[in-house]
Design a protein around this motif. Sequence first.
Motif, PDB file in Angstrom:
ATOM      1  N   GLU A   1      10.705 -47.363   4.004  1.00 32.52           N
ATOM      2  CA  GLU A   1      11.057 -47.284   5.420  1.00 32.52           C
ATOM      3  C   GLU A   1      12.441 -47.883   5.595  1.00 32.52           C
ATOM      4  O   GLU A   1      12.720 -48.972   5.100  1.00 32.52           O
TER       5      GLU A   1
ATOM      6  N   SER B   1       5.572 -49.571  20.521  1.00 31.85           N
ATOM      7  CA  SER B   1       5.322 -50.911  19.969  1.00 31.85           C
ATOM      8  C   SER B   1       6.496 -51.838  20.248  1.00 31.85           C
ATOM      9  O   SER B   1       6.309 -53.010  20.606  1.00 31.85           O
TER      10      SER B   1
ATOM     11  N   ALA C   1       3.591 -44.304  10.902  1.00 34.59           N
ATOM     12  CA  ALA C   1       4.138 -44.534  12.229  1.00 34.59           C
ATOM     13  C   ALA C   1       5.044 -43.371  12.611  1.00 34.59           C
ATOM     14  O   ALA C   1       5.656 -42.732  11.766  1.00 34.59           O
TER      15      ALA C   1
ATOM     16  N   SER D   1       5.346 -43.935  18.500  1.00 37.67           N
ATOM     17  CA  SER D   1       4.543 -45.159  18.385  1.00 37.67           C
ATOM     18  C   SER D   1       5.432 -46.367  18.092  1.00 37.67           C
ATOM     19  O   SER D   1       5.169 -47.467  18.587  1.00 37.67           O
ATOM     20  N   ASP D   2       6.492 -46.174  17.306  1.00 40.23           N
ATOM     21  CA  ASP D   2       7.418 -47.274  17.034  1.00 40.23           C
ATOM     22  C   ASP D   2       8.101 -47.743  18.314  1.00 40.23           C
ATOM     23  O   ASP D   2       8.236 -48.940  18.557  1.00 40.23           O
ATOM     24  N   ARG D   3       8.537 -46.801  19.147  1.00 39.83           N
ATOM     25  CA  ARG D   3       9.224 -47.169  20.384  1.00 39.83           C
ATOM     26  C   ARG D   3       8.269 -47.847  21.357  1.00 39.83           C
ATOM     27  O   ARG D   3       8.630 -48.813  22.030  1.00 39.83           O
TER      28      ARG D   3
ATOM     29  N   LEU E   1      15.295 -49.039   8.386  1.00 44.13           N
ATOM     30  CA  LEU E   1      15.594 -49.335   9.777  1.00 44.13           C
ATOM     31  C   LEU E   1      17.093 -49.202   9.965  1.00 44.13           C
ATOM     32  O   LEU E   1      17.874 -49.906   9.319  1.00 44.13           O
TER      33      LEU E   1
END
Length: 157
Positions: free
Chosen positions: A133, A9, A1, A5-7, A135
Amino acid sequence: ATPRSDRLSGYRRALVEGGATPDNRLVVIGGFRANTMEAGAATAAELLRRPGPRPTAIFTYNDLVAVGAMRTLAKAGIRVPEDMSVVGHDGIPMGAFTSPALTTVAHHTAELGRLAVAMLCDLLDGRSPDQVERLLPTELVVRESSGPPPAGAAEAR
């Protein structure tokens, strides 16, 4: 990712959780150098050219893109936030000094930097950095560029 693409999604997930249906006609993805003020101006212009009801808000990839978008909106006679809200992502200091001051999703950059240095030190010491990952917390900083949708605006999409 990737951050992009994370934002994207996250944007789509937030719409669904809020009871709205994501509409790909309202998503403009910039090309090369898509994280600049120039890209923000160009993508906002593209969004305004698209047929259908005008959106009531723009959520951008980063704060620089938001600044460029606000410039395009001002040139088009669209008032921020009275006609359209603008929200950036990053929390750069310049956002507090735009007119109107930019609402943003701020990162905790010191923690991000600490993690990056730790990973680099692992690599330099011959250790493989954790492939976990992480966060990091964010904070919505509400300023002057966001507000309720204009009266009579189409139902949020």
